[in-house]
Design an enzyme around this catalytic site. Structure first.
Site, PDB file in Angstrom:
ATOM      1  CG  ASP A  94      62.945  49.206  59.299  1.00  0.00           C
ATOM      2  OD1 ASP A  94      64.192  49.790  58.649  1.00  0.00           O
ATOM      3  OD2 ASP A  94      62.875  48.781  60.261  1.00  0.00           O
ATOM      4  CG  ASP A 136      60.312  51.004  62.041  1.00  0.00           C
ATOM      5  OD1 ASP A 136      59.379  51.851  62.044  1.00  0.00           O
ATOM      6  OD2 ASP A 136      60.162  49.734  61.751  1.00  0.00           O
ATOM      7  CB  CYS A 212      54.196  51.935  59.529  1.00  0.00           C
ATOM      8  SG  CYS A 212      55.108  51.770  57.973  1.00  0.00           S
ATOM      9  CD  GLU A 463      62.188  45.164  61.216  1.00  0.00           C
ATOM     10  OE1 GLU A 463      61.470  45.501  60.397  1.00  0.00           O
ATOM     11  OE2 GLU A 463      62.596  46.040  62.221  1.00  0.00           O
ATOM     12  CB  SER A 489      58.358  44.111  60.740  1.00  0.00           C
ATOM     13  OG  SER A 489      57.560  45.232  60.725  1.00  0.00           O
TER      14      SER A 489
END
Length: 573
Positions: A94, A136, A212, A463, A489
């Site tokens: 992403d 994700d 992340c 997103e 997000s």
């Protein structure tokens, strides 16, 4: 009796519930010949076959550790008495696909991952699986596959990235994550940050492997894997580079063979109570709104009835305790330092807010696992005490009203006040809003409406991190409300409402909003309304046609034909 004839004794589960069809008897000779070519010997044909599936790739740091962890899982399978069979699936980053056409493919990848794992497991008649993921959508994709297959299965997360550290030109220093770069882009475009500082942040945000670092979507879903009981206790929080993850990989391999011996399958673990535990942990951490979409989809695969109403029902009882990015100060490595996910689970269990009798991949209950670990108490800083929460209720709220009859999702932790009322500025898809912001045409008090970004209309429910990061960077994060039939997000901050359903392409109210309309949201009342006279709204529907399909061939065209509403998880089928 199925073609995969089981030979379990009366009281003992068959540890090869499926693979006997490819290992036993004269008809399996061709398959055995192929197995010999990949290293199986005569003794191995009596062992359960375990798929070790990962979304490893070299495109993004999120997945870099997975090949190493897969080797550890294979060692564990061997040690447990099984035979591992490694295979791969895709993953979409992403962070790289954000803000352009590539983001259409992100949510689609969740379905591709689940479908591809199912395809291999079913085609090869593999008995159980260790499923490894880092990005994700790969986490829910793997959990969807586990629920759909209903075999012995253990999920293992790649682990979080370490936070970066940057020194800016004014001499200030701070920790940074990927999200800081998106916000820095907005600040730089608005003239509030120099190109030099943007470059410094860019170079600092990703110091190595891992997903992340904040309580964004990947870490939220890792916590959910542990709360559901599908991951080993304590496995969600250690960072990717930490060699404790290798031990969790080995133990995961051993655990799946043990599940076969015990006759425990994924749906024995992923019950309605387990999903309620997962929602509770998400609320307490202040997790990503994407968890709503993914939990609905995973529950459907597990044949568990879960609805948007369950999130408000549980969120009403669960305080928001995690002072974690994107809204708070800390990251997942800080959670690890104070004991990881078991710390918050033990606190919730002791308060009567979790179901302790849920089965887990250890073969024991959640309560038994926590008693064995005996995690420390909440530290009061990274994870606040139950009697001193950040918010008295969970960090995610489901809204309904004339703007979203089927529901919308808001990260209520981002709102300082319960009520926001403003004037609509309507954009067909995200790029128009980005252009308007760059040209100074979005102002304090505006409600930015981005439509035709839903699961079907986008397609892919992109997103909106590029626009939310830019709005915050421009200094409007607390003054502009953004709503969309797309998603946000896990790193998004500010006043954002997503998953608006029905979506624009299906003729939801969002399709008929015009510039200048007044829109009102009341978080406490869970209401979300378009303040337009009903007769006027009906008149706008006369002769209406949705925007034409953006993609007419390829995977996105297929997806648009199959995908369902965000209010039910944007599942396909």
């Amino acid at each position: 009796m199925s073609e995969d004839t089981q030979t379990a004794t009366e009281n003992k589960p068959d540890i090869k519930p499926r693979s006997r069809v490819v290992t036993d008897g004269i008809h399996a000779a061709p398959a055995r010949g192929m197995f010999r070519a990949v290293g199986m010997g005569d003794d191995d044909f009596a062992k359960p076959q375990i798929g070790v599936a990962s979304s490893w790739n070299e495109i993004t740091p999120c997945n870099l550790s997975l090949n190493r962890l897969a080797q550890g899982a294979k060692e564990g399978v061997h040690a447990g008495g099984g035979f591992p069979m490694q295979f791969g699936t895709i993953s979409v980053s992403d962070g790289i696909s954000m803000g352009h056409e590539g983001m259409h493919f992100s949510l689609v990848s969740r379905e591709v991952i689940a479908d591809s794992v199912e395809t291999v497991m079913q085609a090869e008649r593999i008995d159980g699986s260790v499923l490894l993921a880092g990005c994700d959508k790969s986490l829910p994709g793997m959990l969807m596959a586990a629920a759909r297959l209903d075999l012995a299965s253990v999920f293992l997360y790649a682990g979080s990235i370490m936070p970066g550290w940057v020194k800016l030109e004014d001499g200030s220093e701070k920790e940074v994550t990927l999200i800081d770069a998106f916000e820095a882009v907005g600040a730089c475009a608005a003239g509030k940050m120099s190109r030099g500082d943007l470059d410094r942040i860019e170079r600092a945000i990703c110091p190595g492997e891992g997903a992340c670092g904040g309580m964004y979507t990947a870490n939220t879903m890792a916590c959910i894997g542990e709360a559901l009981g599908m991951s080993l206790p304590g496995s969600a929080a250690p960072p990717s580079a930490d060699r404790r993850r290798d031990e969790f990989a080995r133990k995961s391999g051993e655990a799946v063979v043990n599940l076969l011996r015990l006759g425990i399958t994924a749906r024995d673990i992923m019950t309605k109570k387990a999903f309620e535990n997962a929602i509770a942990v998400t609320m307490a951490f202040g997790g990503s709104t994407n968890a709503v979409l993914h939990l609905l989809a995973i529950a459907r695969e597990a044949e568990v009835e879960l609805t948007l109403d369950d999130f408000n029902r549980i969120g009403d009882k669960i305080p928001h305790l995690g002072d974690l990015k994107p809204f708070g100060r800390y990251v997942m490595t800080d959670v690890d330092k104070i004991g990881g996910v078991p710390v918050i689970m033990k606190a919730l269990l002791d308060a009567g807010l979790l179901h302790g009798d849920c089965l887990t991949v250890t073969g024991k209950t959640l309560a038994e696992n926590l008693a064995s670990i005996n995690p420390p108490d909440l530290d009061g800083k990274i994870l606040r005490a139950l009697d001193n929460p950040i918010h008295k209720t969970g960090g995610i709220t489901i809204l309904h009203g004339s703007m979203a009859p089927e529901g919308a999702v808001v990260k209520s932790a981002g709102f300082d006040a319960d009520v926001f009322e403003g004037t609509a500025r309507v954009f067909e898809r995200e790029q128009g809003a980005l252009d308007a912001l760059d040209n100074g045409k979005i102002n304090k008090g505006d409600v930015v409406v981005i439509r035709y970004e839903g699961p079907k209309g986008g397609p892919g429910m992109r997103e909106m991190l590029a626009i939310t990061g830019a709005i915050k960077g421009a200094g409007l994060g607390k003054d502009v409300l953004l709503l969309t039939d797309g998603r946000f997000s896990g790193g998004t901050t500010g006043l954002c409402i997503g998953h608006v359903a029905p979506e624009a392409v299906d003729g939801g109210p969002i399709a008929f909003v015009k510039d200048g309309d007044r829109i009102r949201v009341d978080i406490a009342a869970r209401s979300f309304d378009l303040l337009v006279d009903e007769a006027e709204l009906e008149s706008r529907k006369v002769g209406w046609e949705p925007l034409p399909a953006k993609f007419t061939k390829g995977v996105l065209a297929k997806y648009a034909k199959l995908v369902h509403s965000a209010s039910t998880g944007a599942y396909c089928g």
